[in-house]
Scaffold this active site. Structure first.
Site, PDB file in Angstrom:
ATOM      1  CB  SER A  94     -17.543  12.590   7.872  1.00 44.21           C
ATOM      2  OG  SER A  94     -17.716  13.187   6.541  1.00 44.21           O
TER       3      SER A  94
ATOM      4  CG  ASP B 274     -25.878  -3.850   1.570  1.00 44.56           C
ATOM      5  OD1 ASP B 274     -26.352  -4.393  -0.016  1.00 44.56           O
ATOM      6  OD2 ASP B 274     -27.141  -3.048   2.343  1.00 44.56           O
TER       7      ASP B 274
ATOM      8  CB  SER C 220     -23.676   4.918   1.742  1.00 47.73           C
ATOM      9  OG  SER C 220     -24.394   5.417   2.898  1.00 47.73           O
TER      10      SER C 220
ATOM     11  N   GLY D 203     -28.322   7.858   1.512  1.00 45.80           N
ATOM     12  CA  GLY D 203     -30.145   7.497   1.609  1.00 45.80           C
ATOM     13  C   GLY D 203     -30.443   7.640   0.365  1.00 45.80           C
TER      14      GLY D 203
HETATM   15  C1  GLA Z   1     -30.006  -3.290   2.043  1.00 52.27           C
HETATM   16  C2  GLA Z   1     -29.452  -4.652   3.053  1.00 52.27           C
HETATM   17  C3  GLA Z   1     -29.077  -5.508   2.812  1.00 52.27           C
HETATM   18  C4  GLA Z   1     -30.495  -6.632   1.616  1.00 52.27           C
HETATM   19  C5  GLA Z   1     -31.087  -5.618   0.283  1.00 52.27           C
HETATM   20  C6  GLA Z   1     -32.040  -6.244  -0.103  1.00 52.27           C
HETATM   21  O1  GLA Z   1     -29.325  -2.811   0.910  1.00 52.27           O
HETATM   22  O2  GLA Z   1     -28.087  -3.816   3.484  1.00 52.27           O
HETATM   23  O3  GLA Z   1     -28.342  -6.818   3.296  1.00 52.27           O
HETATM   24  O4  GLA Z   1     -31.037  -7.206   2.496  1.00 52.27           O
HETATM   25  O5  GLA Z   1     -31.538  -4.401   1.988  1.00 52.27           O
HETATM   26  O6  GLA Z   1     -31.343  -6.796  -1.236  1.00 52.27           O
END
Ligand code: GLA
Length: 386
Positions: free
Chosen positions: A66, A170, A125, A120
């Protein structure tokens, strides 16, 4: 620029040009927090902070480097198991493991990675890394999965390999994002409805500087609490519990009542928010984001003084439409929607106010990023196709 940088890194490390280059975005979640592992509703958008991956097949072990964090652990893709790989290479090994789980044999590859997604800060990410790696690996194998199938592989990587019992939001946002649109997702059916973000509004990410300490344990604990309430009420998930049901069974639910209340009310807010965004109803958008933050702070207890100070600074600053913590919480960032003409001034003022409120005891400076929205994970260079 980014394409060149990751290709150069690949060349420096492995001595050849990469066969493919992929890219996948991070995301902000506008509303619908901690609902995705309860089969609920979320409303994220893919942002123009992205992870690039340059890749080629190799005869040796799978190796990764990376630009930001240097080399990671090497491993053989066809035999890697949870616990064998540590550090950030887990997300890559975990994708190989998750592909194998559905019968896709994974050849070894060399990967160079570069990212400008803040780590973070609660803007995914790790999901972007999974989606960029998965997209590159599939291209090398000349296989296709739909973006949502790939997202499910990413979630399996997190759940089964990394050990965080995260939901699907995500990866779905990183795989399926669209420029100019937010993405309403029913996490039960995985049905997506895109909704345009008003062109005169900007998304501003307000980083507290306090790294999200997730906190596998706190996150997994919240999830178990939700599942316990659903089980107690004889429901498959909190998606099927109405506010009336919950209130009527408050005593039976006991200490987990506030956790469930957050999830049930957040689903209602998310549905209302989609309409408010469609009609550019600034007042309603603002109040729903504020209620969401307060619910996460008071009922779900995933906020912290830094996130509260940032949300409050955003709330009182001219040009702001609404603000709330985004992502899992426990540190990280707030998301704000802001009138375009005010975005720069807003960013400056909020960060000054945040610093005043937090003081210099903990050294958190805070940072504002005005974000655009982009397409989901994709291949940007493929030599075979040339
Ligand atoms: C993190 C998790 C998601 C979701 C959020 C809270 O980003 O990876 O799946 O649960 O927290 O909404």
């Amino acid at each position: 620029m980014a394409l060149q940088a990751v290709s150069n890194l690949f060349h420096d490390q492995f001595g050849t040009d990469p066969s493919v280059v992929s890219v996948a975005p991070g995301r902000v979640n506008l509303i619908g927090e901690h609902t995705d592992y309860n089969e609920g509703f979320v409303f994220p958008a893919a942002i123009d902070r992205e992870t690039w991956v340059a890749a080629s097949l190799t005869e040796g072990e799978t190796s990764v480097v990376s630009l930001q964090t240097g080399p990671g652990h090497s491993f053989f893709a066809d035999r890697v198991e949870p616990g064998n790989v540590h550090g950030w290479a887990r997300y890559i090994a975990g994708m190989a493991w998750a592909f194998r789980e559905i019968g896709i044999p994974v050849p070894d590859a060399q990967f160079a990675v570069s990212s400008n997604i803040p780590m973070g800060s609660g803007v995914s990410s790790s999901a972007a890394l999974e989606m960029a790696i998965g997209t590159a690996w599939l291209a090398l194998m000349r296989r296709t999965l739909t973006p949502s199938e790939l997202a499910i592989r990413g979630q399996r990587c997190e759940n089964g390999f990394v050990g965080v019992q995260s939901g699907i939001m995500d990866q779905m946002a990183s795989a399926n994002g669209r420029a100019g649109q937010a993405m309403f997702l029913d996490t039960r059916s995985l049905e997506i409805t895109y909704a345009p973000i008003p062109s005169e509004w900007k998304i501003v990410l307000l980083e507290t500087g306090k790294a999200r300490a997730l906190t596998k344990s706190a996150y997994n604990e919240r999830r178990s609490a939700c599942e316990a309430v659903a089980a107690k009420l004889g429901a498959g998930s909190l998606r099927d519990v109405s506010l009336e049901d919950l209130e009527a069974n408050r005593d039976a639910v006991g200490a987990n009542y506030p956790r469930a209340k957050h999830v049930v009310t957040e689903n209602i807010r998310t549905l209302e928010f989609v309409d408010a965004l469609r009609t550019s109803d600034t007042e309603l958008v603002g109040s729903l984001m504020r209620e969401s933050h307060e619910s996460l702070r008071d009922d779900y207890e995933v906020s912290c003084p830094e996130l509260d100070a940032m949300a409050e600074a955003a709330r009182i600053t001219e040009g702001g439409i609404g603000a709330r913590l985004t992502g899992a919480g426990f540190g990280g960032a707030c998301v704000a929607l802001v009138h375009q003409d005010h975005a720069d001034q807003f960013s400056e003022t909020v960060i000054r106010r945040y610093q005043e409120a937090i003081g210099d005891t903990n050294g958190y400076k805070g940072n504002a990023l005005v974000c655009g929205t982009v397409e989901g994970a994709r291949i940007t260079l493929s030599r075979d196709a040339e």
